[in-house]
Scaffold this active site. Structure first.
Site, PDB file in Angstrom:
ATOM      1  N   ASP A 176    -119.637 121.511 -28.615  1.00 28.61           N
ATOM      2  CA  ASP A 176    -120.078 122.896 -28.485  1.00 28.61           C
ATOM      3  C   ASP A 176    -121.504 122.967 -27.944  1.00 28.61           C
ATOM      4  O   ASP A 176    -122.387 122.220 -28.382  1.00 28.61           O
ATOM      5  CB  ASP A 176    -120.013 123.560 -29.864  1.00 28.61           C
ATOM      6  N   ASP A 209    -119.128 133.479 -38.191  1.00 33.01           N
ATOM      7  CA  ASP A 209    -118.965 133.293 -36.748  1.00 33.01           C
ATOM      8  C   ASP A 209    -117.673 132.523 -36.475  1.00 33.01           C
ATOM      9  O   ASP A 209    -117.662 131.549 -35.743  1.00 33.01           O
ATOM     10  CB  ASP A 209    -120.171 132.562 -36.154  1.00 33.01           C
ATOM     11  N   ASP A 216    -130.916 125.983 -35.923  1.00 29.71           N
ATOM     12  CA  ASP A 216    -130.731 124.813 -35.059  1.00 29.71           C
ATOM     13  C   ASP A 216    -131.135 123.531 -35.778  1.00 29.71           C
ATOM     14  O   ASP A 216    -132.173 123.475 -36.438  1.00 29.71           O
ATOM     15  CB  ASP A 216    -131.593 124.942 -33.797  1.00 29.71           C
ATOM     16  N   HIS A 236    -126.198 123.365 -34.536  1.00 33.45           N
ATOM     17  CA  HIS A 236    -126.728 124.142 -35.641  1.00 33.45           C
ATOM     18  C   HIS A 236    -125.822 123.974 -36.858  1.00 33.45           C
ATOM     19  O   HIS A 236    -124.730 123.403 -36.760  1.00 33.45           O
ATOM     20  CB  HIS A 236    -126.811 125.629 -35.265  1.00 33.45           C
ATOM     21  N   GLU A 274    -118.986 121.623 -23.365  1.00 33.88           N
ATOM     22  CA  GLU A 274    -119.213 123.000 -22.940  1.00 33.88           C
ATOM     23  C   GLU A 274    -120.598 123.055 -22.304  1.00 33.88           C
ATOM     24  O   GLU A 274    -121.611 123.075 -23.003  1.00 33.88           O
ATOM     25  CB  GLU A 274    -119.131 123.951 -24.134  1.00 33.88           C
ATOM     26  N   HIS A 288    -111.743 130.801 -25.871  1.00 36.34           N
ATOM     27  CA  HIS A 288    -111.833 131.534 -27.130  1.00 36.34           C
ATOM     28  C   HIS A 288    -113.029 132.471 -27.193  1.00 36.34           C
ATOM     29  O   HIS A 288    -113.121 133.279 -28.121  1.00 36.34           O
ATOM     30  CB  HIS A 288    -111.905 130.538 -28.289  1.00 36.34           C
TER      31      HIS A 288
END
Length: 553
Positions: free
Chosen positions: A204, A65, A174, A108, A244, A311
């Site tokens: 994040d 990811d 998580d 996570h 975020e 992004h």
């Protein structure tokens, strides 16, 4: 406030630049960007006007990811360099007046992280409670974050026969923040990177981080966020948390602290960003004006972070279905340009058909809105996405430095690049930093001037916004006022020239409007009125110069 107060809260007037080390500059020819390459471009960033560099994840990763699946919160991915290379970048950036913040991805881990590897070995593992497990998944076992890619929130671990929670991909289990040991580990992670020299963190997925599943004993997740902020300030008086939080404004207030204490320092204005694109699709500033009026007041130490592109996919999830379809039709007519039913995988210039007038109008708006502007690498030169790369990775292509092979990003064969730059009109042959550095009419030089004017206009970062009434329906006119002064910006969303008459009200006799990008000065008439002509997609910044205020026009 005094202008000298701005240094105490540096983030109120900062220019933030986000980049992925992996795609910025490759120094050793292996096809992957690295810290040594980034170090060579710190001067470029300083010249651009950047004062805060945000690094996307550079930690060791399973790389499923784009680095957001971390396997070691204390490490540096060896493909990118070493801790020593990172420290050199931080030191060099500081020497150029640039602070560095880094991604904090602690909702996570990767399923390859040693904690999870140990946790899934046995139900009695000391790391088992680092994650969230259930014998049976809850009834609402649906993944809303990545529809079409992930169907569930709970994944069966075959060995133990239990299900683990993953708000994102199933290879990203998580962490359980109800576990005090996990909370201690997160604090140690923060403390470690502060010791290395960073000035804060982009946090994040904050709502997911604080979301505690039913059955977990945890009194107040927001008290935990306040604990993190207190810990941060004990370790570093200047450090920030940029969060975020893609939620409605009312809920975002909770993440600023809601009057109970400090939590996040800055939050991205997702509502304003989505309203901007609706306004662009309609050539009508009213959706954006409505969003700006709805912004709730925040404490002086807090701040909104404004952005045009980031992004991830360009999310439109806070628009209605009808509004979202309008934006899709205008800027992502091809289904392949959309993702998750809510987002667009394109950069701004291709969406606006490459029209330099509209592109510049949007970036003028970004820098003139109250708050802190955030740029995604390549925006300053008008990079486009690579439509051949699926999903959100389409906008994470190598930085285009010159018109040579690979855009000057790397000397490696193209087949070894971490990603390929676009072809066609947005290829490095046509869009690159080297050519624009020597072109006074380029987008790069335009962004540089915007950053410079923003930096000498602290009222933009500190002030309160007012939407000004007038009779030109395609024009957004807003004023930002603080103790240090007032500026006014006008932006024409239409392809026709227009004339705007503004009434400024109770300004003292002798007040003038000075053009922040030119020599012109405008007098107000006896009623405090002034007429302004704007070309198609035109814009202007005007400083309200009162007699004797001593400001630079």
């Amino acid at each position: 406030m005094k202008i000298t107060d701005t240094s105490d809260l540096w983030w109120k007037t900062s220019v933030v630049y986000c980049l992925d080390v992996e795609t910025y500059l490759d120094s050793n020819g292996d096809g992957i960007g690295d810290f040594t390459g980034l170090g060579r471009r710190i001067g470029y960033l300083a010249d651009l006007g950047v004062t805060c560099l945000w690094l996307m994840p550079f930690y060791p990763t399973a790389d499923r990811d784009d680095g957001y699946d971390v396997t070691d919160f204390y490490g540096v991915d060896p493909r990118l360099g070493t801790h020593g290379d990172l420290v050199e970048v931080v030191r060099t950036a500081r020497d150029h007046g640039i602070r560095v913040i880094v991604d904090l991805v602690v909702n996570h881990t990767s399923d390859k992280h040693p904690w999870f590897v140990a946790a899934r070995r046995s139900k009695t593992s000391p790391f088992r409670d680092f994650y969230v497990w259930r014998d049976e998944p809850p009834a609402n076992n649906v993944n809303a974050v990545f529809p079409g890619e992930e169907s569930t929130l709970w994944e069966l671990d075959e060995k133990s026969g239990q299900y683990y929670l993953h708000s994102f991909y199933k290879h990203q289990p998580d962490l359980n923040i109800a576990n005090p040991t996990v909370r201690d580990e997160i604090a140690k992670t923060i403390g470690f990177w502060l010791q290395v020299g960073v000035s804060g963190f982009r946090v994040d997925a904050v709502p997911f981080l604080l979301e505690v599943p039913e059955g977990e004993a945890f009194a107040d997740p927001h008290e935990y966020l306040r604990d993190l902020r207190r810990f941060l300030r004990r370790r570093s008086k200047e450090a920030v948390l940029l969060g975020e939080v893609n939620l409605p404004y009312k809920e975002q207030l909770d993440y600023f602290g809601a009057g109970k204490g400090e939590e996040l320092t800055l939050q991205f204005d997702f509502i304003g960003m989505q309203a901007l694109y609706l306004s662009l699709a309609r050539s009508d500033p009213r959706p954006l004006a409505k969003a700006l009026r709805a912004r709730p007041p925040i404490e002086p130490e807090a701040q909104w972070a404004n952005f045009v592109r980031n992004h991830d996919e360009l999310t439109l999830d806070k628009l209605t279905e009808k509004e979202r379809d309008e934006v899709f039709e205008a800027f992502a007519p091809d289904e392949r340009q959309r993702v998750y039913g809510r987002g667009i995988t394109r950069r701004l210039p291709p969406m606006l058909g490459g029209d330099p007038r509209r592109i510049r109008m949007v970036y003028s708006l970004l820098f003139s809105l109250p708050g802190t502007p955030v740029l995604f690498y390549g925006e300053e030169i008008g990079m486009g996405e690579n439509p051949e790369i699926p999903g959100r990775l389409a906008v994470r292509t190598p930085m285009q430095w010159n018109d040579t092979r690979n855009g000057g990003f790397s000397t490696a064969p193209p087949s070894r690049l971490t990603a390929m730059p676009p072809e066609g009109g947005y290829a490095p042959a046509h869009v690159n930093a080297s050519a624009q550095l020597n072109d006074e009419g380029s987008l790069l030089q335009f962004i540089r001037r915007l950053a410079a004017r923003y930096r000498i206009s602290p009222e933009i970062g500190w002030g309160e916004v007012e939407i000004l009434e007038h009779d030109a329906p395609a024009v957004l006119a807003h004023s930002v006022s603080a103790d240090v002064g007032r500026m006014i910006a006008l932006h024409n969303f239409a392809e026709e020239p227009t004339r705007v008459q503004l009434t400024l009200g109770d300004e003292p006799e002798g007040t003038q409007l000075s053009d922040l990008f030119g020599p012109d000065r405008r007098d107000l008439d006896d009623g405090g009125r002034v007429d302004i002509e704007l070309p198609a997609y035109g814009w202007t910044w005007l400083r309200v110069e009162r007699p004797g205020d001593g400001r630079l026009g």
